[in-house]
Design a protein around this motif. Structure first.
Motif, PDB file in Angstrom:
ATOM      1  N   SER A 165       7.784  -1.770  -3.749  1.00  0.00           N
ATOM      2  CA  SER A 165       6.859  -1.240  -2.755  1.00  0.00           C
ATOM      3  C   SER A 165       6.022  -2.373  -2.186  1.00  0.00           C
ATOM      4  CB  SER A 165       5.950  -0.177  -3.388  1.00  0.00           C
ATOM      5  OG  SER A 165       4.938   0.218  -2.484  1.00  0.00           O
ATOM      6  N   TYR A 166       5.975  -2.432  -0.862  1.00  0.00           N
ATOM      7  CA  TYR A 166       5.154  -3.435  -0.188  1.00  0.00           C
ATOM      8  C   TYR A 166       4.183  -2.705   0.738  1.00  0.00           C
ATOM      9  CZ  TYR A 166       3.726  -7.382   2.718  1.00  0.00           C
ATOM     10  OH  TYR A 166       2.977  -8.318   3.383  1.00  0.00           O
ATOM     11  N   GLY A 167       2.897  -2.858   0.475  1.00  0.00           N
ATOM     12  CA  GLY A 167       1.914  -2.106   1.238  1.00  0.00           C
ATOM     13  C   GLY A 167       0.811  -2.962   1.811  1.00  0.00           C
ATOM     14  N   THR A 168      -0.117  -2.279   2.489  1.00  0.00           N
ATOM     15  CA  THR A 168      -1.229  -2.966   3.130  1.00  0.00           C
ATOM     16  C   THR A 168      -2.191  -3.573   2.117  1.00  0.00           C
ATOM     17  OG1 THR A 168      -2.343  -0.824   3.263  1.00  0.00           O
ATOM     18  CG2 THR A 168      -1.110  -1.539   5.199  1.00  0.00           C
ATOM     19  N   LYS A 169      -2.314  -2.933   0.945  1.00  0.00           N
ATOM     20  CA  LYS A 169      -3.241  -3.430  -0.065  1.00  0.00           C
ATOM     21  C   LYS A 169      -2.592  -3.631  -1.429  1.00  0.00           C
ATOM     22  CE  LYS A 169      -7.144  -1.038   2.097  1.00  0.00           C
ATOM     23  NZ  LYS A 169      -8.142   0.051   1.959  1.00  0.00           N
ATOM     24  N   GLU A 170      -1.326  -3.229  -1.544  1.00  0.00           N
ATOM     25  CA  GLU A 170      -0.707  -3.292  -2.865  1.00  0.00           C
ATOM     26  C   GLU A 170       0.778  -3.605  -2.754  1.00  0.00           C
ATOM     27  OE1 GLU A 170      -1.768  -0.285  -5.994  1.00  0.00           O
ATOM     28  OE2 GLU A 170       0.358   0.211  -5.816  1.00  0.00           O
ATOM     29  N   THR A 171       1.248  -4.452  -3.646  1.00  0.00           N
ATOM     30  CA  THR A 171       2.669  -4.759  -3.760  1.00  0.00           C
ATOM     31  C   THR A 171       3.077  -4.529  -5.209  1.00  0.00           C
ATOM     32  OG1 THR A 171       2.554  -6.414  -1.999  1.00  0.00           O
ATOM     33  CG2 THR A 171       4.445  -6.515  -3.471  1.00  0.00           C
ATOM     34  N   SER A 172       4.188  -3.842  -5.406  1.00  0.00           N
ATOM     35  CA  SER A 172       4.581  -3.536  -6.779  1.00  0.00           C
ATOM     36  C   SER A 172       6.090  -3.439  -6.892  1.00  0.00           C
ATOM     37  CB  SER A 172       3.945  -2.214  -7.228  1.00  0.00           C
ATOM     38  OG  SER A 172       4.462  -1.127  -6.489  1.00  0.00           O
ATOM     39  N   TYR A 173       6.572  -3.631  -8.103  1.00  0.00           N
ATOM     40  CA  TYR A 173       7.951  -3.298  -8.414  1.00  0.00           C
ATOM     41  C   TYR A 173       8.005  -2.825  -9.859  1.00  0.00           C
ATOM     42  CZ  TYR A 173       8.102  -8.112 -10.289  1.00  0.00           C
ATOM     43  OH  TYR A 173       7.842  -9.275 -10.959  1.00  0.00           O
ATOM     44  N   GLY A 174       8.936  -1.936 -10.116  1.00  0.00           N
ATOM     45  CA  GLY A 174       8.998  -1.367 -11.453  1.00  0.00           C
ATOM     46  C   GLY A 174      10.365  -0.814 -11.780  1.00  0.00           C
TER      47      GLY A 174
END
Length: 470
Positions: A165-174
């Motif tokens: 997930s790539y967002g305006t305030k957060e990036t994550s992978y799981g």
């Protein structure tokens, strides 16, 4: 709802649409055969002799036995149809079939009874590997999500998922593994391995979490429960050079190991635009007893009650609250405290800009409460009624709340008195748009009141997007 086919039972002593079969599709039979099958249908008692599943590949048959077993208990044709439809919904809920069709037929063979029926589920399994691309709305932020999923990994509805997930305030992978209990899909186990990097401009803070967690979900009477253990390595840093000393002091690496329990009761008819029903969610989190640097007890709750009024309008009342108690003399972390304010909670204030702050950076608080009273009505003159117009609501609201730190040596009365001081509140009106059944958008005109020194306000038009609103 899937189509229920009746093949060798035609013609039926009822209209085709009641059976899910168009009358034009019926085939004329011989007179003797017609009389025989008419007797089957007119007989009040029927027996489901066989239930077959066609199209299975890697799925284990023992898993499906739990989902279709109730079909054997049906005593008449209508009951067979209803229980077959329920079984079809259960099979689709497993997330391993792309299509499920139901065929009801009279029994054949040497052991066939005059009133015997065979029910066949024709299934189409999902591919071994599927990909997805979509956008996601969080609390006042958006993100692009890419996912790869392996459904039915071991043949019993297990699911392995990788998500970026790539967002305006957060990036994550799981990476997550999901395992339901056969025969009880609501009772399931999830294992997660993840990395999340987030930015929190209201605190001039950035945080990177690397962690592992395990969750057990199960129903109990009318309630749903989640037991969770999480171990996370947290790296806190400053988002800007202008970050306050209080935020810089929080920077560094910490390890949190926490046990949590969530209990919820939700009988609302919709999560986004409920017209009736109530929601109660209570969460407890205990950190430090299984290791780590963080040590605290955290309690919070959410209550919502909805009541339908005249002219399709709805009155909704909600109440949130929580407190955090540091344990062992260690101060609480800025990453664990509560935050309040913004278009998803106390409207008319900046995002998370209520409560303790230092040099313009908001530090969160160890106790808070927030309440809301809302009146939702259809759009004036009901444009697009029965279609696109039903996605919108007119919204009138009154919000209030407070967030602060407590001196836990003073006692409950002093705590309540402090939470009752300097209450922020606001009122206004706007338009609400439903996005599916998981999120919504709000455009409100807000009038903030009870503003305290240091609060950031949004006096006028405020836009909000999220999945959880006060």
């Amino acid at each position: 709802m899937g189509t229920v086919h009746a093949r060798s039972m035609d013609p039926l002593p009822m209209h085709g649409r009641d059976m899910g079969v168009h009358p034009d599709d019926m085939i004329e039979m011989q007179e003797a055969e017609h009389e025989t099958k008419q007797e089957v249908l007119e007989n009040k008692d029927v027996v489901v002799q066989h239930v077959n599943i066609e199209g299975l590949g890697r799925t284990k048959e023992d898993l499906l036995g739990y989902e279709i077993s109730e079909v054997f208990d049906a005593k008449n044709l209508i009951d067979v149809m209803k229980k077959s439809h329920i079984a079809r919904q259960k099979l689709l809920r497993l997330g391993i079939f792309k299509e499920v069709e139901v065929v009801i037929d009279t029994s054949d063979g040497a052991d066939a009874l005059p009133n015997g029926l065979d029910v066949t589920f024709e299934v189409t399994e999902m591919k071994r590997l599927t990909g997805s691309y979509n956008t996601m709305v969080g609390n006042n932020e958006g993100s692009m999500v890419l996912g790869v999923k392996l459904p039915n990994v071991f043949g019993r509805a297990e699911k392995l998922t990788f998500q970026f997930s790539y967002g305006t305030k957060e990036t994550s992978y799981g990476l997550s593994f999901f395992k339901p209990q056969p025969g009880n899909f609501e009772r399931n186990l999830t294992l997660n391995l993840y990395k999340v990097t987030g930015q929190f401009p209201w605190s001039s803070l950035k945080e990177t979490d690397r962690g592992v967690s395990t969750e057990l979900n199960f129903p109990l009477w009318r309630t749903n429960h989640t037991l969770k253990w999480e171990g996370v390595w947290r790296e806190l840093g400053c988002l800007a050079r202008s970050a306050s000393f209080a935020v810089r002091e929080e920077s560094g690496h910490t390890l949190k190991s926490a046990l949590s329990h969530t209990m919820s009761i939700d009988n609302r008819n919709s999560a986004i635009f409920p017209k009736k029903g109530a929601l109660l969610r209570i969460n407890q989190e205990l950190a430090g007893y299984t290791g780590g640097d963080a040590s605290f007890l955290k309690e919070d709750f959410e209550l919502q009650v909805n009541r339908r009024l005249v002219w399709d309008s709805v009155l909704s009342a909600s109440l949130w609250g929580g407190c955090l108690l540091p344990i062992g003399g260690r101060p609480s972390s800025i990453a664990d405290r509560f935050y309040l304010g913004g278009p998803t909670s106390v409207r008319g204030f900046g995002m998370y800009s209520i409560g303790p702050q230092s040099e313009g950076d908001y530090l969160g608080g160890e106790a808070y409460w927030a309440g809301g009273l809302h009146l939702y009505t259809p759009l004036p003159f009901r444009p697009g009624r029965g279609g696109f117009g039903d996605l919108f609501r007119t919204h009138f609201f009154l919000n209030a709340g407070n967030l602060c730190n407590l001196n836990y040596g003073e006692g409950p009365r002093a705590h309540l008195q402090k939470l009752a001081e300097c209450i922020r509140w606001s009122y206004g009106a706007g338009i609400v748009l439903r996005l599916g059944n998981i999120a919504r958008l709000e455009l409100n005109y807000c009038i903030p009141m009870g503003v305290q020194s240091g609060d950031r306000i949004c006096d006028g038009v405020q836009f909000g997007a999220g999945i959880r609103f006060l």
